[in-house]
Design a protein around this motif. Structure first.
Motif, PDB file in Angstrom:
ATOM      1  N   GLY A 269       0.830  -1.102   0.038  1.00  0.00           N
ATOM      2  CA  GLY A 269       0.072   0.073   0.103  1.00  0.00           C
ATOM      3  C   GLY A 269       0.793   1.143   0.066  1.00  0.00           C
ATOM      4  O   GLY A 269       0.638   2.071  -0.654  1.00  0.00           O
ATOM      5  N   PHE A 270       1.931   1.384   0.966  1.00  0.00           N
ATOM      6  CA  PHE A 270       2.666   2.440   0.848  1.00  0.00           C
ATOM      7  C   PHE A 270       3.695   2.632  -0.330  1.00  0.00           C
ATOM      8  O   PHE A 270       3.706   3.851  -0.846  1.00  0.00           O
ATOM      9  N   THR A 271       4.200   1.538  -0.635  1.00  0.00           N
ATOM     10  CA  THR A 271       4.647   1.656  -2.028  1.00  0.00           C
ATOM     11  C   THR A 271       4.055   2.014  -3.215  1.00  0.00           C
ATOM     12  O   THR A 271       4.343   2.986  -4.030  1.00  0.00           O
ATOM     13  N   LEU A 286       9.955  10.065   3.442  1.00  0.00           N
ATOM     14  CA  LEU A 286      10.768   9.532   4.771  1.00  0.00           C
ATOM     15  C   LEU A 286       9.791   8.847   5.453  1.00  0.00           C
ATOM     16  O   LEU A 286      10.079   7.790   6.047  1.00  0.00           O
ATOM     17  N   GLU A 287       8.569   9.229   5.639  1.00  0.00           N
ATOM     18  CA  GLU A 287       7.712   8.796   6.810  1.00  0.00           C
ATOM     19  C   GLU A 287       7.301   7.279   6.017  1.00  0.00           C
ATOM     20  O   GLU A 287       7.367   6.374   6.919  1.00  0.00           O
ATOM     21  N   PHE A 288       6.844   7.240   4.993  1.00  0.00           N
ATOM     22  CA  PHE A 288       6.493   5.916   4.335  1.00  0.00           C
ATOM     23  C   PHE A 288       7.573   5.086   4.073  1.00  0.00           C
ATOM     24  O   PHE A 288       7.308   3.687   4.420  1.00  0.00           O
ATOM     25  N   LEU A 289       8.665   5.543   3.942  1.00  0.00           N
ATOM     26  CA  LEU A 289      10.003   4.661   3.831  1.00  0.00           C
ATOM     27  C   LEU A 289      10.123   4.016   5.380  1.00  0.00           C
ATOM     28  O   LEU A 289      10.700   2.858   5.577  1.00  0.00           O
ATOM     29  N   GLU A 290       9.978   4.959   6.345  1.00  0.00           N
ATOM     30  CA  GLU A 290      10.237   4.211   7.767  1.00  0.00           C
ATOM     31  C   GLU A 290       9.251   3.404   7.960  1.00  0.00           C
ATOM     32  O   GLU A 290       9.478   2.324   8.692  1.00  0.00           O
ATOM     33  N   ILE A 291       7.997   3.466   7.641  1.00  0.00           N
ATOM     34  CA  ILE A 291       6.894   2.394   7.868  1.00  0.00           C
ATOM     35  C   ILE A 291       7.381   1.260   6.931  1.00  0.00           C
ATOM     36  O   ILE A 291       7.061  -0.082   7.677  1.00  0.00           O
ATOM     37  N   ILE A 292       7.676   1.255   5.878  1.00  0.00           N
ATOM     38  CA  ILE A 292       7.918   0.051   4.794  1.00  0.00           C
ATOM     39  C   ILE A 292       9.023  -0.635   5.455  1.00  0.00           C
ATOM     40  O   ILE A 292       9.197  -1.904   5.664  1.00  0.00           O
TER      41      ILE A 292
END
Length: 473
Positions: A269-271, A286-292
């Motif tokens: 989903g985040f990707t 950065l936020e989404f990469l941290e979650i991934i």
């Protein structure tokens, strides 16, 4: 019972006695008439003659009787013995034998009868041995077995069947299967077998003396000689454990699918969101990469735990056992979990014998302690106490991890070592746990020939006690 030999000897003795008595009477009457006048014998002297005649005839009778007895014993009694032995064999006494004597002329008959007796005895012993082996086999079967006659009467029942339904064979023998209190489903199964006379297999959930059990029932007709139908045999296999294992497998597959789906869905989903343009904003990127990354770590942790469990369940799983300091294990475990403990303002304490040594794989023992300490931190409130204590009991060293967390009810304790089982699902998922920690702990403890115990009370905390063999000199 009088034998033919004794009857014949008795008849001979009586007839011969009668004949000699008649001869004595005749001679006693004729002598005075024919010879007394010629020999000028006085009548008073005739008494001497009678006495002599009686003695002579008596001796002749005894000698003749002895001779006749010897003759009958030699030539008649062997036939009588053969007849007696044949009757004993007919009555089932296969130990009876006939004396073989060449002088009687019936040696062949005696020898043949003895050969027959020996063969019958061997056959009887072989049959008894086979019956004993069959009885032992039936009684030691792990499955319940019952044999019904053509009318439904019970002819055979083994111990397992009796224990399964609380029955004694001596109490139900020759009774109809419908009169002994079997579960209705099993009665219907037996009735169907007796009516159709065809082999049948069926799984039934039966109320037994051990509670409800899942069983697989197999019934087949008992066929005698010339295809004669004699009754039915029913074998009952207890498959409750197999059903439980099947459910565990199904739950495991479902849980693994769910646990894998959650991080994969988040990563996907985040990707996709980033690909659709969110990458243009640096803060969002950065936020989404941290979650991934977090979800990837969670996925990797789950896969690593699954691989660990898989290795532990394989026979070739080996460990390098050495002398390990329990104090050192506790200190290293607290270093690894320090960050999560400090986040909750928890300061674990180490107590007990700092010189205690146990025998095991140091890395695996550390894995046990880290998992238990991490659980204690996860399920404890901020500012509560966690204690790591060491002790001894017989040949075991005891590693005790005690917390003041949420605790568990008695209904949950039997299940905490199941894979993916969580007491507080929301908290453990948020903490990134996989639900496999305690399952891994149990496998590792058993691999060390140890055992694990747990005591818990809701709202007061939980205590785990891990028993590991001590180092022997």
């Amino acid at each position: 019972m009088r034998t033919f030999y004794s009857r014949l000897l008795f008849v001979f003795a009586v007839l011969y006695a009668v004949m000699l008595a008649a001869l004595g009477v005749v001679l006693g009457q004729l002598f005075p008439i024919v010879f007394a006048q010629r020999l000028q014998v006085e009548r008073e002297d005739l008494y001497i003659f009678y006495i002599v005649l009686f003695v002579v005839l008596g001796l002749f009778y005894l000698v003749s009787l002895w001779v006749a007895s010897r003759v009958l014993t030699r030539y008649i009694k062997p036939f009588d013995d053969i007849s007696t032995t044949a009757l004993q064999l007919a009555d089932g006494d296969y130990t009876a034998r006939v004396f073989e004597d060449d002088l009687t002329g019936i040696t062949t008959l005696s020898h043949s009868l003895n050969v027959l007796a020996r063969n019958l005895q061997e056959m009887s012993q072989q049959r008894e041995s086979e019956q004993e082996r069959l009885k032992t086999l039936i009684e030691t079967m792990g499955s319940g077995l019952i044999v019904l006659g053509r009318s439904g009467t019970i002819s055979i029942m083994n111990k397992t069947f009796g224990q399964l339904f609380g029955l004694q064979f001596k109490e139900v023998r020759s009774k109809n299967y419908q009169d002994i209190g079997l579960p209705k489903d099993l009665e219907s199964f037996a009735y169907q077998l007796l009516m159709t006379e065809t082999p049948t297999r069926k799984q039934l959930r039966l109320n037994t003396a051990k509670g409800f059990r899942y069983t697989e029932c197999y019934g087949a007709p008992v066929i005698g000689e010339y295809g004669k139908w004699l009754g039915m045999v029913i074998v009952i296999h207890d498959i409750t454990e197999l059903k439980h294992l099947e459910k565990v497998r199904q739950d495991f597959v479902a849980n693994v699918s769910h646990e894998l789906k959650t991080p994969v869905t988040s990563i996907k989903g985040f990707t996709e969101t980033l690909l659709y343009g969110a990458y243009q904003k640096e803060e969002t990127l950065l936020e989404f990469l941290e979650i991934i990354k977090l979800e990837s770590d969670r996925l990797q942790l789950l896969i690593d735990d699954l691989l660990d469990l898989s290795k532990m369940e394989q026979q070739e799983f080996e460990m390098r056992k050495t002398a390990v300091s329990v104090q050192t294990l506790f200190e290293r475990a607290l270093q690894i979990t320090r960050q999560s403990a400090e986040a909750k303002e928890i300061h674990p304490l180490i107590e007990g014998d700092d010189s205690l040594l146990v025998k095991g794989d140091e890395n695996r023992l550390l894995q046990i302690v880290v998992n238990l300490v991490s659980n204690a931190i996860t399920y404890s409130s901020p500012g509560t106490a966690i204690t790591l204590r060491s002790d001894k009991y017989q040949q075991y060293g005891i590693l005790i991890i005690q917390d003041e967390g949420i605790g568990m009810g008695p209904e949950e304790l039997p299940r905490i070592f199941e894979r993916f089982y969580r007491v507080d699902k929301a908290r453990s998922r948020n903490s990134g746990g996989t639900g496999l920690g305690l399952a891994i702990v149990k496998h590792l403890v058993e691999a060390h020939n140890g055992k694990i115990e747990v005591e818990s009370e809701v709202g007061k905390g939980t205590t785990f006690k891990v028993y590991i063999p001590l180092v022997t000199s």
